[in-house]
Design a protein around this motif. Structure first.
Motif, PDB file in Angstrom:
ATOM      1  N   GLN A   1      83.503 -24.676 -14.101  1.00 60.98           N
ATOM      2  CA  GLN A   1      82.736 -25.663 -13.339  1.00 60.98           C
ATOM      3  C   GLN A   1      81.275 -25.215 -13.223  1.00 60.98           C
ATOM      4  O   GLN A   1      80.976 -24.036 -13.423  1.00 60.98           O
ATOM      5  CB  GLN A   1      83.290 -25.759 -11.912  1.00 60.98           C
ATOM      6  CG  GLN A   1      84.777 -25.931 -11.821  1.00 60.98           C
ATOM      7  CD  GLN A   1      85.250 -25.914 -10.372  1.00 60.98           C
ATOM      8  OE1 GLN A   1      85.131 -24.914  -9.675  1.00 60.98           O
ATOM      9  NE2 GLN A   1      85.792 -27.035  -9.921  1.00 60.98           N
TER      10      GLN A   1
ATOM     11  N   GLU B   1      79.889 -24.698 -10.556  1.00 64.90           N
ATOM     12  CA  GLU B   1      79.963 -23.693  -9.501  1.00 64.90           C
ATOM     13  C   GLU B   1      80.347 -22.317 -10.037  1.00 64.90           C
ATOM     14  O   GLU B   1      79.940 -21.294  -9.496  1.00 64.90           O
ATOM     15  CB  GLU B   1      81.040 -24.080  -8.474  1.00 64.90           C
ATOM     16  CG  GLU B   1      80.764 -25.315  -7.643  1.00 64.90           C
ATOM     17  CD  GLU B   1      81.193 -26.614  -8.327  1.00 64.90           C
ATOM     18  OE1 GLU B   1      81.356 -26.629  -9.576  1.00 64.90           O
ATOM     19  OE2 GLU B   1      81.343 -27.624  -7.623  1.00 64.90           O
TER      20      GLU B   1
ATOM     21  N   ARG C   1      91.720 -33.837 -10.900  1.00 67.25           N
ATOM     22  CA  ARG C   1      91.051 -33.526  -9.634  1.00 67.25           C
ATOM     23  C   ARG C   1      91.943 -33.913  -8.469  1.00 67.25           C
ATOM     24  O   ARG C   1      92.597 -34.952  -8.515  1.00 67.25           O
ATOM     25  CB  ARG C   1      89.756 -34.323  -9.549  1.00 67.25           C
ATOM     26  CG  ARG C   1      88.753 -33.889 -10.566  1.00 67.25           C
ATOM     27  CD  ARG C   1      87.726 -34.987 -10.751  1.00 67.25           C
ATOM     28  NE  ARG C   1      86.924 -34.675 -11.916  1.00 67.25           N
ATOM     29  CZ  ARG C   1      85.834 -33.908 -11.875  1.00 67.25           C
ATOM     30  NH1 ARG C   1      85.399 -33.419 -10.736  1.00 67.25           N
ATOM     31  NH2 ARG C   1      85.178 -33.649 -12.969  1.00 67.25           N
TER      32      ARG C   1
HETATM   33 MG    MG Z   1      83.154 -30.587  -9.308  1.00 66.55          MG
END
Ligand code: MG
Ligand code: ATP
Length: 658
Positions: A425, A427, A526
């Protein structure tokens, strides 16, 4: 994710699809691989900090660190006390190592123009641009926004910022004025680097005009540096006192060397906004030492980068994939990187395969969405080309449906090339779950195993690890060097988004996953997109993969729609491969097909045929907009959509059928 009361399936996601195909690493590949000793996993497990330190030592540091990791959950620092510079590691270092005349970047413009920059060329450009930035008043810590097409000036600008310690914020060149303005204002950039335009499908993308509209509401921007990509045929307005031509500023730079800032390991390297698939984009802050360590080693081991490889990642540098695996990771390894400006179907649908053939690309990294597009166009396009230079294939961005994996394997890899399905990701900064191509037996649809030193887990609602085969929340239990340190200007949102569900030491990814009997990870989609059908929580990946497994289907998105009795029912949005037309009987056949492959519980209540699915500009299916349509809500944030007319079209179809 709220659970229905009394469903009896709280906090788990059901894994239903079974995949039995196995692909061990070809022995010739394993024999030559950068990493082929399986004990690396155990070594990293026993002493993760020692493992990461041993990798960080392969980079060039001005000053060694005192502490490998300082962790005050959720806050973490890596290589504390160490000093280094990312541009030195990506450029200067290679000159000393005998790579002066090696190609760093082989660039191809959409119209067919080309530029090859050796490491020496890249060094000269990065130094000169860094000097220019200093002359324009940019100091260590100032933010620089970059809004460029895929041209060599983009990585040059990033590395020049890194050289002087000015964090960059790259905004994807396809974004609108509003999206650009929001991102500039969020980080209060002092300078914007843009271009007169870029090429996309034979047309000029008017970046400067868009930037001008954005800048009307960006008071922090003092100067704008404009690269001339198009030239005479596309005039732009230059605002006196604010706008400067890149080539004119550089013409005034006499020196060739800009001394790099010796930066703290934790000095901010860049800010980058997530794709915005699930909501408002988040400004991830990545720092220097840990980030570089993570992208350096994953490039080396996952892509098996060798000195004579020609490596091509087809992502745009505007996304994290481009930051980590076009710029910082491969260049930290001294690799040769191919960079392409334009669209895969220009001038024809075989452009990628033409580039692979002509440039002798050995490693190709692309997305499932692109692969499904190639499947839809048909195997005759890659078949026109000699793809025998390829030796390794990668994918990232979405779960890859097993049928798309098999197509990639057969039609692009011609059955020879290992495939690395890499999960990560914005992140995470670096790849976290992935095969190591010399070690891992792959299974189509599975990202396989955590990278050495990474400790994921799958938890139920209460925080217990779920048993084998059962789905749950994918989390990471201990920090890794390249984790995003915070959201720019919003640490509370950082804590709330990633570190509140199970406390401050467990990073919550937002994805659902299951683990099989071999410990392999399967991303189920998700958690925001999970369906709840009569008490069964179903991920989108398996339902969609069942549909894509049917020969007529090109792409599919499945959502849950409220239902009086069952809570929710699956509704499938499906686009067909070339040559097939929608019909009621085909819809019925697809519903039956899903029920057969996965089970009656997953049978879609409805199948809606669409020309295309709503996708983000980073090529991810945006299911939340389909839910908005199906449940009659006003559409949520659509600024990151590739083509807003696609949702309008689907909305019309939906309303017409109701
Ligand atoms: Mg995301
Ligand atoms: P936002 O967080 O703003 O909604 P985003 O999640 O789309 O945007 P990115 O950081 O670009 O932004 O995407 C990361 C996500 O992409 C992952 O959380 C996962 O859902 C998906 N993803 C990436 N690679 C893979 C992969 N190999 N397999 C499955 N899913 C993947």
């Amino acid at each position: 994710m709220p659970d229905e009361i009394g469903t009896g399936a709280v906090g788990t996601i059901e894994g239903l699809l079974v995949e039995t195909r196995r692909f061990p690493p070809p022995p010739e590949f394993a024999a030559q691989a950068n990493i082929n000793d399986p004990s690396v996993y155990e070594r990293a497990r026993q002493d993760p900090e020692g493992f990461w330190a041993s990798i960080a030592r392969e980079l060039e540091w001005d000053q060694p660190w005192q502490t490998v990791m300082e962790w005050n959950p959720p806050w973490v620092k890596w290589f504390v006390g160490g000093k280094l510079n990312a541009s030195v590691n990506c450029v200067d270092r290679h000159l000393k190592a005998g790579r002066r005349t090696k190609a760093a970047i082989i660039w191809e413009g959409e119209p067919g123009d080309e530029r090859v920059l050796t490491y020496q060329d890249l060094y000269r450009e990065v130094n000169r641009v860094a000097l220019a930035l200093r002359r324009l008043g940019i100091e260590k810590g100032d933010r620089v926004a970059i809004y460029l097409p895929m041209i060599p000036e983009l990585p040059i600008a990033m590395l020049a910022c890194a050289r002087i310690g000015a964090p960059h914020s790259v905004v994807f060149g396809g974004f609108s004025a509003d999206a650009l303005a929001d991102r500039i204002n969020d980080c209060q950039a002092k300078l914007l680097i843009t271009a007169d335009g870029g090429y996309r499908r034979g047309r000029v993308v008017p970046l400067k005009e868009t930037a001008d509209r954005a800048l009307d509401r960006c008071p922090s921007v003092e100067k704008v540096l404009v690269v001339r990509r198009i030239g005479e045929s596309h005039q732009v307005t230059m605002q006196a006192g604010r706008d400067l031509w890149w080539h004119e500023v550089l013409a005034g730079i006499r020196e060739q060397y800009c001394p790099p800032e010796s930066l703290d390991s934790e000095h901010p390297l860049y800010i980058l906004y997530t794709s915005g698939t699930t909501g408002k984009p988040k400004g991830q802050l990545h720092t220097t030492g840990g980030y570089l360590t993570g992208v350096y080693i994953t490039s080396k081991w996952v892509f098996d980068l060798k000195p004579d490889d020609i490596y091509w990642c087809t992502a745009d540098i505007g996304w994290v994939t481009g930051h980590s695996y076009i710029v910082y990771g491969p260049l930290a390894n001294g690799a040769t990187v191919v960079m392409y400006e334009g669209s895969p179907d220009w001038p024809d649908k075989d452009r990628f395969w033409d580039i692979v053939e002509r440039r002798h690309v050995t490693i190709l990294y692309t997305s499932p969405t692109a692969i499904r597009q190639f499947m839809r166009w048909g195997p005759e396009y890659p078949a026109r080309h000699d793809l025998s230079s390829l030796r390794l294939l990668g994918t990232v961005g979405e779960p890859i449906n097993p049928e798309a994996w098999m197509w990639y394997h057969e039609h692009i890899g011609r059955g020879r090339c290992p495939i690395v399905d890499t999960w990560w990701q914005t992140e995470t900064g670096m790849i976290l779950i992935t095969p190591l191509p010399g070690l891992t037996t792959t299974k189509p649809g599975s990202a396989t195993l955590p990278f050495p030193g990474i400790e994921p887990d799958i938890l139920d609602e209460a925080g217990n690890s779920v048993p084998t085969g059962q789905g749950g929340y994918l989390v990471i239990r201990r920090p890794w060097p390249s984790i995003s340190r915070t959201l720019w200007g919003d640490p509370d949102r950082y804590v709330k988004t990633y570190f509140s569900k199970y406390g401050p030491s467990i990073y919550v990814t937002g994805d659902g996953a299951k683990r099989d009997e071999d410990g392999y990870y399967w991303i189920l989609g998700r958690v925001d997109d999970v369906l709840n059908v009569a008490g069964h929580r179903l991920g989108t990946m398996e339902l969609e993969s069942a549909l894509v497994g049917h020969p007529v289907v090109a792409e599919a998105a499945v959502i849950g729609v409220s239902h009086e009795i069952k809570g929710q029912v699956p509704v499938a949005f499906v686009s067909l491969r070339a040559g097939y037309t929608p019909s009621d009987s085909l819809a019925e056949e697809l519903r039956r097909h899903v029920a057969e492959v996965i089970g009656p519980i997953a049978r879609p209540e409805r199948v809606i045929f669409v020309a295309d699915l709503p996708k983000t500009r980073s090529a991810k299916i945006m299911r939340r907009l389909l839910r908005d349509i199906a449940e009659g809500r006003v559409l949520g944030d659509t600024t990151t959509l590739t083509d807003p007319t696609v949702v309008e079209e689907i909305k019309r179809t939906w309303i017409a059928e109701h």
